[in-house]
Write a protein that holds these residues in place. Structure first.
Motif, PDB file in Angstrom:
ATOM      1  N   ASP A  72     -45.037  87.461  36.696  1.00  0.00           N
ATOM      2  CA  ASP A  72     -44.384  86.367  36.414  1.00  0.00           C
ATOM      3  C   ASP A  72     -42.664  86.386  36.203  1.00  0.00           C
ATOM      4  O   ASP A  72     -41.921  85.884  36.665  1.00  0.00           O
ATOM      5  CB  ASP A  72     -45.006  85.407  35.213  1.00  0.00           C
ATOM      6  CG  ASP A  72     -46.207  84.747  35.702  1.00  0.00           C
ATOM      7  OD1 ASP A  72     -46.454  84.448  36.829  1.00  0.00           O
ATOM      8  OD2 ASP A  72     -47.314  84.730  35.008  1.00  0.00           O
ATOM      9  N   TYR A  73     -42.460  87.380  35.319  1.00  0.00           N
ATOM     10  CA  TYR A  73     -41.210  87.710  34.629  1.00  0.00           C
ATOM     11  C   TYR A  73     -41.130  89.298  34.666  1.00  0.00           C
ATOM     12  O   TYR A  73     -41.845  89.905  34.328  1.00  0.00           O
ATOM     13  CB  TYR A  73     -40.916  87.042  33.399  1.00  0.00           C
ATOM     14  CG  TYR A  73     -40.960  85.780  33.294  1.00  0.00           C
ATOM     15  CD1 TYR A  73     -39.749  85.159  33.268  1.00  0.00           C
ATOM     16  CD2 TYR A  73     -42.167  84.951  33.324  1.00  0.00           C
ATOM     17  CE1 TYR A  73     -39.450  83.668  33.347  1.00  0.00           C
ATOM     18  CE2 TYR A  73     -41.830  83.513  33.088  1.00  0.00           C
ATOM     19  CZ  TYR A  73     -40.618  83.079  33.191  1.00  0.00           C
ATOM     20  OH  TYR A  73     -40.302  81.456  33.201  1.00  0.00           O
ATOM     21  N   LEU A 131     -43.469  84.222  26.332  1.00  0.00           N
ATOM     22  CA  LEU A 131     -44.286  84.398  27.590  1.00  0.00           C
ATOM     23  C   LEU A 131     -45.656  84.814  27.113  1.00  0.00           C
ATOM     24  O   LEU A 131     -46.744  84.498  27.553  1.00  0.00           O
ATOM     25  CB  LEU A 131     -43.817  85.521  28.593  1.00  0.00           C
ATOM     26  CG  LEU A 131     -42.333  85.724  28.980  1.00  0.00           C
ATOM     27  CD1 LEU A 131     -41.963  86.624  29.762  1.00  0.00           C
ATOM     28  CD2 LEU A 131     -42.489  84.241  29.759  1.00  0.00           C
ATOM     29  N   LYS A 173     -48.294  84.089  30.202  1.00  0.00           N
ATOM     30  CA  LYS A 173     -47.416  84.736  31.426  1.00  0.00           C
ATOM     31  C   LYS A 173     -47.496  86.112  31.580  1.00  0.00           C
ATOM     32  O   LYS A 173     -47.540  86.888  30.600  1.00  0.00           O
ATOM     33  CB  LYS A 173     -45.945  84.299  31.353  1.00  0.00           C
ATOM     34  CG  LYS A 173     -45.776  82.800  31.388  1.00  0.00           C
ATOM     35  CD  LYS A 173     -46.366  82.165  32.609  1.00  0.00           C
ATOM     36  CE  LYS A 173     -45.888  80.537  32.680  1.00  0.00           C
ATOM     37  NZ  LYS A 173     -46.358  79.746  33.846  1.00  0.00           N
ATOM     38  N   PHE A 196     -45.835  89.761  32.639  1.00  0.00           N
ATOM     39  CA  PHE A 196     -44.391  90.139  32.625  1.00  0.00           C
ATOM     40  C   PHE A 196     -44.523  91.654  32.549  1.00  0.00           C
ATOM     41  O   PHE A 196     -45.279  92.394  31.955  1.00  0.00           O
ATOM     42  CB  PHE A 196     -43.621  89.559  31.553  1.00  0.00           C
ATOM     43  CG  PHE A 196     -43.910  89.944  30.170  1.00  0.00           C
ATOM     44  CD1 PHE A 196     -43.133  91.067  29.421  1.00  0.00           C
ATOM     45  CD2 PHE A 196     -44.945  88.996  29.497  1.00  0.00           C
ATOM     46  CE1 PHE A 196     -43.353  91.108  28.169  1.00  0.00           C
ATOM     47  CE2 PHE A 196     -45.239  89.575  28.075  1.00  0.00           C
ATOM     48  CZ  PHE A 196     -44.611  90.437  27.496  1.00  0.00           C
ATOM     49  N   TYR A 209     -37.352  79.040  27.972  1.00  0.00           N
ATOM     50  CA  TYR A 209     -38.436  79.164  28.618  1.00  0.00           C
ATOM     51  C   TYR A 209     -38.519  77.663  29.163  1.00  0.00           C
ATOM     52  O   TYR A 209     -39.359  77.343  30.466  1.00  0.00           O
ATOM     53  CB  TYR A 209     -39.716  79.480  27.564  1.00  0.00           C
ATOM     54  CG  TYR A 209     -40.852  79.477  28.208  1.00  0.00           C
ATOM     55  CD1 TYR A 209     -41.440  80.543  28.928  1.00  0.00           C
ATOM     56  CD2 TYR A 209     -41.572  78.230  28.133  1.00  0.00           C
ATOM     57  CE1 TYR A 209     -42.827  80.483  29.419  1.00  0.00           C
ATOM     58  CE2 TYR A 209     -42.970  78.342  28.729  1.00  0.00           C
ATOM     59  CZ  TYR A 209     -43.383  79.485  29.354  1.00  0.00           C
ATOM     60  OH  TYR A 209     -44.857  79.284  30.030  1.00  0.00           O
ATOM     61  N   GLU A 253     -39.601  76.998  33.190  1.00  0.00           N
ATOM     62  CA  GLU A 253     -41.082  76.458  33.562  1.00  0.00           C
ATOM     63  C   GLU A 253     -41.066  75.102  33.895  1.00  0.00           C
ATOM     64  O   GLU A 253     -41.938  74.347  34.524  1.00  0.00           O
ATOM     65  CB  GLU A 253     -41.818  77.067  32.356  1.00  0.00           C
ATOM     66  CG  GLU A 253     -42.187  78.610  32.315  1.00  0.00           C
ATOM     67  CD  GLU A 253     -42.643  78.977  33.746  1.00  0.00           C
ATOM     68  OE1 GLU A 253     -43.599  78.392  34.092  1.00  0.00           O
ATOM     69  OE2 GLU A 253     -42.487  80.092  34.072  1.00  0.00           O
TER      70      GLU A 253
END
Length: 344
Positions: free
Chosen positions: A5-6, A22, A27, A29, A325, A329
């Motif tokens: 995702d990141y 995250l 998430k 990453f 964030y 998002e």
């Protein structure tokens, strides 16, 4: 090719507090860490809602303090450690006029929750005009915080211990080497000057020195003492004293003049013998309006910047990581006071 995702580029307060957002939102990453100690990692870790020169506060101070405490409890949940040190700041007054100004402001609506009305006399340091305690102030265990977070990230496969190579980034295809990413966040401090995507953001280096000293006589250990600089205990029987601010001497080496400034400042409040055990230098990324710089690249919609945290790196990094964030998002607009768009 791995999909995440990141990608986070940078391992200071901005990068780690965004990584926390995250983690708590499940998430995926990768965080790039060069392995060099950033300005964040050599910082004092002061958590302070008051500007101690003029006895004023700043934008969103209470919200930032509250959010930091909440976030550190969440981080404790997965690292197993509490990094908040309950060591309130005691500001040594220069004269009676400062006492009077503090007393006046301690009952004002803006500062009544931050400035104690009562004055204290400290043993072991020169404080002829007593001291005022800053309520809700504290310190972060800086070393413990970074070691704990890096260990957690490393164990979870989130950490890449290498430099980020801009030439390997394909912004149009959202690819970096063998990673496909949804978003990439650059939070590199003064390293942003070498970033071809965000090198034009107006951050300025502010060089800071601090020293670690061995004191010959005891002083109070459960507080943070402040006059010109901050004094508090660290590991191995040493004390931290600093830091300086310098926008002119911007080379990487220690400046003897800065060390002399620190020695003089410490001698004014601690009149017993002391020995300097270490000197550290770091460069704070600062912004003229004293607000962070957060936002999206104007052309590459998956590239973001989080920089300019300045001397309040802990509070700014923690609080505005949530704003960023939510912006990425959920599309919640950033406060215009911190948006990169304010410099268009």
């Amino acid at each position: 090719m791995s999909t995440v995702d990141y990608i986070i580029v940078g391992d200071g307060y901005a990068g780690l507090f965004f990584a926390h957002q995250l983690i708590r939102n499940n998430k995926s990453f990768i965080l790039f860490s060069e392995g060099r100690k950033s300005a964040s990692q050599v910082s004092a870790g002061i958590i302070n809602p008051v500007v101690l020169k003029k006895f004023t506060t700043f934008w969103k101070a209470q919200e930032q303090i509250d959010f930091l405490k909440k976030s550190l409890l969440e981080i404790q949940g997965y690292t197993g450690s509490n990094y908040l040190i309950d060591a309130p700041i005691h500001r040594i007054f220069h004269d009676e006029n400062e006492q009077k100004l503090w007393k006046k402001k301690s009952v004002s609506e803006e500062l009544k929750n931050f400035l104690s009305e009562n004055f204290d006399l400290l043993e072991g340091v020169k404080n002829d005009f007593l001291t005022g305690k800053v309520d809700q102030s504290a310190r972060l265990d800086v070393s413990g915080f970074f070691i704990g977070l890096f260990d957690f990230l490393d164990a979870g496969g989130y950490l890449l211990k290498e430099s980020f190579d801009y030439d390997e980034l394909n912004a149009e295809k959202s690819q970096y080497k063998n990673f496909q990413f949804k978003n990439i966040l650059f939070c590199e401090g003064m390293g942003v000057t070498k970033n071809p995507f965000f090198s034009d953001i107006p951050v300025n280096p502010n060089k800071g020195h601090h020293i670690k000293v061995k004191l010959s006589e005891e002083i109070p250990e459960n507080i943070t003492i402040k006059k010109k600089h901050f004094l508090f205990p660290v590991n191995d029987g040493l004390h931290f004293y600093g830091g300086t601010y310098d926008r002119e001497q911007l080379h990487d080496q220690v400046d003897d003049s800065a060390v002399e400034q620190l020695k003089k400042g410490l001698s004014e409040i601690y009149q017993s013998a002391f020995e300097i055990a270490d000197v550290k230098v770091g460069f704070r990324p600062t912004v003229k309006d004293r607000r962070p710089i957060i936002g999206r690249h104007p052309e590459h919609q998956h590239l973001y910047v989080f920089n300019g945290l300045g001397a309040r790196g802990i509070l700014n990094g923690c609080y505005f990581s949530k704003n960023l964030y939510n912006f990425i998002e959920e599309g919640i607009p950033l406060p215009p006071e911190v948006s990169v768009d304010r410099f268009k």
